[in-house]
Design a protein around this motif. Structure first.
Motif, PDB file in Angstrom:
ATOM      1  N   GLY A   1       0.789  -1.203  -0.113  1.00 60.45           N
ATOM      2  CA  GLY A   1      -0.007   0.023  -0.074  1.00 60.45           C
ATOM      3  C   GLY A   1       0.731   1.399   0.011  1.00 60.45           C
ATOM      4  N   PHE A   2       2.096   1.163  -0.150  1.00 61.29           N
ATOM      5  CA  PHE A   2       2.866   2.322  -0.106  1.00 61.29           C
ATOM      6  C   PHE A   2       2.746   3.025  -1.315  1.00 61.29           C
ATOM      7  CE2 PHE A   2       5.253  -0.911   2.362  1.00 61.29           C
ATOM      8  CZ  PHE A   2       5.267  -0.289   3.712  1.00 61.29           C
ATOM      9  N   LEU A   3       2.230   4.419  -1.275  1.00 64.36           N
ATOM     10  CA  LEU A   3       1.993   5.137  -2.476  1.00 64.36           C
ATOM     11  C   LEU A   3       0.791   4.417  -3.330  1.00 64.36           C
ATOM     12  CD1 LEU A   3       5.177   5.338  -2.670  1.00 64.36           C
ATOM     13  CD2 LEU A   3       4.905   6.589  -4.892  1.00 64.36           C
ATOM     14  N   LEU A   4      -0.098   3.871  -2.156  1.00 64.82           N
ATOM     15  CA  LEU A   4      -1.372   3.426  -2.762  1.00 64.82           C
ATOM     16  C   LEU A   4      -1.171   2.363  -3.845  1.00 64.82           C
ATOM     17  CD1 LEU A   4      -4.104   6.348  -2.705  1.00 64.82           C
ATOM     18  CD2 LEU A   4      -3.471   4.570  -0.734  1.00 64.82           C
ATOM     19  N   LYS A   5      -0.106   1.649  -3.973  1.00 63.43           N
ATOM     20  CA  LYS A   5       0.008   0.621  -4.804  1.00 63.43           C
ATOM     21  C   LYS A   5       0.392  -0.891  -4.042  1.00 63.43           C
ATOM     22  CE  LYS A   5       0.629   3.574  -8.010  1.00 63.43           C
ATOM     23  NZ  LYS A   5      -0.281   3.579  -9.029  1.00 63.43           N
ATOM     24  N   GLY A   6       0.147  -1.926  -4.761  1.00 59.24           N
ATOM     25  CA  GLY A   6       0.501  -3.256  -4.154  1.00 59.24           C
ATOM     26  C   GLY A   6      -1.127  -3.846  -3.548  1.00 59.24           C
ATOM     27  N   ASP A   7      -1.001  -4.948  -3.240  1.00 56.96           N
ATOM     28  CA  ASP A   7      -2.131  -5.748  -2.600  1.00 56.96           C
ATOM     29  C   ASP A   7      -2.705  -5.151  -1.312  1.00 56.96           C
ATOM     30  OD1 ASP A   7      -4.274  -7.493  -2.488  1.00 56.96           O
ATOM     31  OD2 ASP A   7      -2.816  -9.180  -1.476  1.00 56.96           O
ATOM     32  N   LEU A   8      -3.953  -4.457  -1.657  1.00 56.94           N
ATOM     33  CA  LEU A   8      -4.923  -3.945  -0.504  1.00 56.94           C
ATOM     34  C   LEU A   8      -6.189  -4.679  -0.541  1.00 56.94           C
ATOM     35  CD1 LEU A   8      -3.918  -0.147  -0.750  1.00 56.94           C
ATOM     36  CD2 LEU A   8      -3.152  -1.711   1.156  1.00 56.94           C
ATOM     37  N   SER A   9      -6.312  -5.882  -0.992  1.00 50.88           N
ATOM     38  CA  SER A   9      -7.552  -6.477  -1.055  1.00 50.88           C
ATOM     39  C   SER A   9      -8.137  -6.812   0.254  1.00 50.88           C
ATOM     40  CB  SER A   9      -7.411  -7.550  -2.420  1.00 50.88           C
ATOM     41  OG  SER A   9      -6.428  -8.434  -1.570  1.00 50.88           O
ATOM     42  N   HIS A  10      -7.116  -7.112   1.154  1.00 52.13           N
ATOM     43  CA  HIS A  10      -7.490  -7.494   2.435  1.00 52.13           C
ATOM     44  C   HIS A  10      -8.331  -6.553   3.097  1.00 52.13           C
ATOM     45  CE1 HIS A  10      -3.890  -5.284   2.828  1.00 52.13           C
ATOM     46  NE2 HIS A  10      -4.370  -5.050   3.985  1.00 52.13           N
ATOM     47  N   LEU A  11      -8.562  -5.270   2.679  1.00 55.41           N
ATOM     48  CA  LEU A  11      -9.214  -4.119   3.498  1.00 55.41           C
ATOM     49  C   LEU A  11     -10.727  -4.450   3.230  1.00 55.41           C
ATOM     50  CD1 LEU A  11      -7.098  -1.199   2.576  1.00 55.41           C
ATOM     51  CD2 LEU A  11      -7.268  -2.259   4.808  1.00 55.41           C
ATOM     52  N   ASP A  12     -11.183  -5.027   2.171  1.00 54.93           N
ATOM     53  CA  ASP A  12     -12.476  -5.519   1.919  1.00 54.93           C
ATOM     54  C   ASP A  12     -13.494  -4.118   2.060  1.00 54.93           C
ATOM     55  OD1 ASP A  12     -14.563  -7.128   1.631  1.00 54.93           O
ATOM     56  OD2 ASP A  12     -15.190  -7.510   3.464  1.00 54.93           O
ATOM     57  N   LEU A  13     -13.312  -3.009   1.350  1.00 62.32           N
ATOM     58  CA  LEU A  13     -13.963  -1.994   1.374  1.00 62.32           C
ATOM     59  C   LEU A  13     -15.339  -1.916   0.466  1.00 62.32           C
ATOM     60  CD1 LEU A  13     -11.062   0.525   1.540  1.00 62.32           C
ATOM     61  CD2 LEU A  13     -12.117  -0.144   3.326  1.00 62.32           C
ATOM     62  N   ASN A  14     -16.293  -1.113   0.902  1.00 63.34           N
ATOM     63  CA  ASN A  14     -17.295  -0.899  -0.060  1.00 63.34           C
ATOM     64  C   ASN A  14     -17.021   0.604  -0.904  1.00 63.34           C
ATOM     65  OD1 ASN A  14     -19.929  -1.471  -1.245  1.00 63.34           O
ATOM     66  ND2 ASN A  14     -20.657   0.100   0.007  1.00 63.34           N
ATOM     67  N   ILE A  15     -15.857   1.118  -0.459  1.00 63.01           N
ATOM     68  CA  ILE A  15     -15.680   2.418  -1.074  1.00 63.01           C
ATOM     69  C   ILE A  15     -14.356   2.371  -1.809  1.00 63.01           C
ATOM     70  CG2 ILE A  15     -16.740   3.748   0.630  1.00 63.01           C
ATOM     71  CD1 ILE A  15     -14.026   4.256   2.093  1.00 63.01           C
ATOM     72  N   SER A  16     -13.857   3.374  -2.710  1.00 61.13           N
ATOM     73  CA  SER A  16     -12.574   3.166  -3.239  1.00 61.13           C
ATOM     74  C   SER A  16     -11.456   3.280  -2.205  1.00 61.13           C
ATOM     75  CB  SER A  16     -12.473   4.415  -4.239  1.00 61.13           C
ATOM     76  OG  SER A  16     -12.358   5.692  -3.643  1.00 61.13           O
ATOM     77  N   ILE A  17     -10.279   2.846  -2.472  1.00 65.71           N
ATOM     78  CA  ILE A  17      -9.320   2.807  -1.826  1.00 65.71           C
ATOM     79  C   ILE A  17      -8.837   4.523  -1.444  1.00 65.71           C
ATOM     80  CG2 ILE A  17      -7.680   2.874  -3.751  1.00 65.71           C
ATOM     81  CD1 ILE A  17      -7.417   1.551   0.015  1.00 65.71           C
ATOM     82  N   ASP A  18      -8.843   5.236  -2.560  1.00 63.18           N
ATOM     83  CA  ASP A  18      -8.482   6.512  -2.329  1.00 63.18           C
ATOM     84  C   ASP A  18      -9.590   7.309  -1.473  1.00 63.18           C
ATOM     85  OD1 ASP A  18      -7.026   6.546  -4.734  1.00 63.18           O
ATOM     86  OD2 ASP A  18      -8.530   6.793  -5.913  1.00 63.18           O
ATOM     87  N   ALA A  19     -10.709   7.268  -1.459  1.00 65.36           N
ATOM     88  CA  ALA A  19     -11.398   7.759  -0.314  1.00 65.36           C
ATOM     89  C   ALA A  19     -11.225   7.107   1.088  1.00 65.36           C
ATOM     90  CB  ALA A  19     -12.987   7.349  -0.545  1.00 65.36           C
ATOM     91  N   PHE A  20     -11.017   6.051   1.135  1.00 67.98           N
ATOM     92  CA  PHE A  20     -10.626   5.463   2.384  1.00 67.98           C
ATOM     93  C   PHE A  20      -9.136   6.064   2.866  1.00 67.98           C
ATOM     94  CE2 PHE A  20      -8.034   2.085   4.800  1.00 67.98           C
ATOM     95  CZ  PHE A  20      -9.072   2.146   5.989  1.00 67.98           C
ATOM     96  N   TRP A  21      -8.225   6.198   2.138  1.00 65.31           N
ATOM     97  CA  TRP A  21      -7.023   6.934   2.275  1.00 65.31           C
ATOM     98  C   TRP A  21      -7.124   8.414   2.712  1.00 65.31           C
ATOM     99  CZ3 TRP A  21      -4.651  11.476   0.969  1.00 65.31           C
ATOM    100  CH2 TRP A  21      -3.280  11.518   1.344  1.00 65.31           C
ATOM    101  N   LEU A  22      -8.068   9.098   2.048  1.00 66.87           N
ATOM    102  CA  LEU A  22      -8.320  10.569   2.558  1.00 66.87           C
ATOM    103  C   LEU A  22      -8.819  10.596   4.033  1.00 66.87           C
ATOM    104  CD1 LEU A  22      -8.418  13.615   1.510  1.00 66.87           C
ATOM    105  CD2 LEU A  22     -10.997  12.906   0.870  1.00 66.87           C
ATOM    106  N   PHE A  23      -9.803   9.754   4.278  1.00 66.68           N
ATOM    107  CA  PHE A  23     -10.272   9.566   5.570  1.00 66.68           C
ATOM    108  C   PHE A  23      -9.217   9.238   6.718  1.00 66.68           C
ATOM    109  CE2 PHE A  23     -12.546   7.960   9.090  1.00 66.68           C
ATOM    110  CZ  PHE A  23     -13.581   8.551   9.385  1.00 66.68           C
ATOM    111  N   GLN A  24      -8.356   8.366   6.324  1.00 66.51           N
ATOM    112  CA  GLN A  24      -7.114   7.945   7.256  1.00 66.51           C
ATOM    113  C   GLN A  24      -6.077   9.141   7.326  1.00 66.51           C
ATOM    114  OE1 GLN A  24      -7.184   5.154   9.289  1.00 66.51           O
ATOM    115  NE2 GLN A  24      -9.191   4.859   8.563  1.00 66.51           N
ATOM    116  N   GLY A  25      -5.938   9.732   6.018  1.00 64.41           N
ATOM    117  CA  GLY A  25      -4.948  10.833   6.300  1.00 64.41           C
ATOM    118  C   GLY A  25      -5.441  11.955   7.050  1.00 64.41           C
ATOM    119  N   ALA A  26      -6.661  12.003   7.100  1.00 67.28           N
ATOM    120  CA  ALA A  26      -7.134  13.305   7.966  1.00 67.28           C
ATOM    121  C   ALA A  26      -6.955  13.020   9.538  1.00 67.28           C
ATOM    122  CB  ALA A  26      -8.557  13.312   7.824  1.00 67.28           C
TER     123      ALA A  26
END
Length: 431
Positions: A81-106
């Motif tokens: 997940g560095f630079l939002l690359k690589g395997d992040l399938s384990h997160l099992d999100l109903n939203i995009s990884i971009d939206a999830f990153w924005l929330f966690q970045g805040a």
């Protein structure tokens, strides 16, 4: 449009909006801390907040997010997940990884802002920038992985819905280490042990900052559902409100009857303590428990403030009492009041034990790693401002400008320089 697509779209809107609310809290931090400190240091407060948002965001994008939410390695750290690359399938999100990153970045920006207040008015700005890198890229993300990234505390069953432990107890413990290591402001404590008070420069700013933080906290807590259709959102919002109100009310009444006056800074910090306290359990406790959690948070904040003074530890904005102490209590309160697994509700000790274990690990990690970080930084850059810089004020010493200019007159470009001797700059700006 399928029902699944509609659900994903609504959840994405919800997460992005609540992330924006959390980012607005940085405006609250800026106003609150600038109002609490002396006016000659208010620009420095604002610049530290901008450093948190700019440098902190980039560090979290490059390194921190992967360490926190990447594929688990031994329950300790993430590895993708560095630079939002690589395997992040384990997160099992109903939203995009971009939206999830924005929330966690805040969230990560909020953590570093806690430390900023504890070292206000005397930290070397360049040293602070290096600490921002270490906190947002390594210290917070690794600890965050233990609970929110599928790490060892998560496996044990620790509950921290929106961050009383991960964000506030960790950040507040780091703030305590920084405040102890950097030492008190000049004139705060006398050689005979007496304490002096630097009055807040602008309580209007403090109050507006607190209200912005209060507003953003609804995004902080309710947004952590990551789902717009989660039935718990309304309950999370009301317990957040009740705990904040309870914390403020208790400190208002306490100072009124104890000192014969209602102390504004204490009431403001009491409400914030209530918000911190409920953050871990907002999805797990009922309304009545929220009122108790907020009230105890306010009282513990007052007690911790006195504890710092007695030990000659200078914390200008109350970062440790508000965040660490209330965060610790709020996390423990989950083990007591959680409707499922709580000691007072189910008679089970397991959750309480796990909460205490997790707190011990997080607070120790935040304190020790911050101590090591500042000691290391101090080898290359002094972490403490000089006596002259502190006397002049960090605004002019590090940023070459005051927060306010009464006459708004023109000055020559060659006289307005970021270079040169600090004393000459002071003489030019104040003549």
């Amino acid at each position: 449009m399928t029902l699944e697509t509609l659900s994903s779209g609504l959840d994405t809107i919800w997460v992005v909006l609540t992330a924006a609310m959390i980012l607005l809290m940085e405006g609250g931090f800026a106003l609150l801390e600038a109002g609490f400190v002396r006016s000659k240091n208010s620009v420095n407060i604002i610049m530290k907040v901008f450093a948190d948002i700019t440098i902190g965001t980039l560090c979290y994008f490059l390194i921190g997010f992967g360490l926190m939410h990447g594929a688990d390695f031994l329950g300790i750290v993430g590895t993708s997940g560095f630079l939002l690359k690589g395997d992040l399938s384990h997160l099992d999100l109903n939203i995009s990884i971009d939206a999830f990153w924005l929330f966690q970045g805040a969230f990560v920006i909020a953590v570093i802002s806690i430390v900023s207040g504890a070292v206000a008015e005397r930290i070397n700005f360049r040293a602070y920038l290096l600490y921002v890198v270490l906190m947002t890229a390594f210290i917070y993300p690794i600890a965050g992985h233990w609970i929110w990234g599928g790490g060892w505390l998560s496996e044990l069953g620790m509950q921290d819905f929106a961050g009383s432990a991960v964000i506030h107890a960790l950040g507040g413990s780091a703030a305590l280490a920084a405040a102890i290591l950097i030492g008190p402001r000049k004139g705060k404590f006398s050689e005979f042990g007496s304490s002096s008070v630097a009055l807040p420069s602008n309580l209007q700013l403090v109050s507006v900052g607190a209200f912005l933080l209060w507003f953003g906290w609804f995004g902080f807590n309710a947004g952590s559902t990551l789902q717009a259709t989660d039935a718990r959102i309304g309950h999370i919002a009301i317990v957040t409100m009740l705990s904040a109100a309870s914390g403020g009310a208790v400190t208002l009444l306490y100072t009124l009857f104890r000192y014969g006056r209602s102390d504004a800074p204490s009431v403001i910090n009491g409400s914030l303590a209530g918000l911190v306290g409920i953050t871990a359990g907002c999805a797990f406790v009922n309304d009545y428990a929220a009122i108790i959690i907020g009230a105890v948070s306010g009282l513990l904040m007052m007690a911790a403030t006195n504890w710092l003074e007695a030990r000659r530890i200078d914390d200008p904005v109350g970062a440790f009492p508000v965040h660490a102490v209330s965060g610790i209590w709020g996390t423990i309160a989950v083990g007591l009041f959680a409707t499922e697994g709580g000691l007072f509700t189910d008679g089970s000790w397991h959750l309480l034990g796990v909460q205490i274990l997790g707190l011990t690990a997080l607070c120790t990690w935040g304190f020790l790693l911050t101590w090591i970080a500042f000691k290391t930084i101090n080898i290359w850059i002094p972490i403490r401002s000089t006596d002259e810089e502190e006397e002049i004020g960090l605004d002019i010493s590090y940023h070459g400008i005051r927060a306010t200019h009464a006459d708004n007159e023109f000055i020559r470009i060659e006289d307005y320089s970021y270079r040169g001797d600090v004393k000459e700059m002071r003489d030019e700006m104040y003549k």
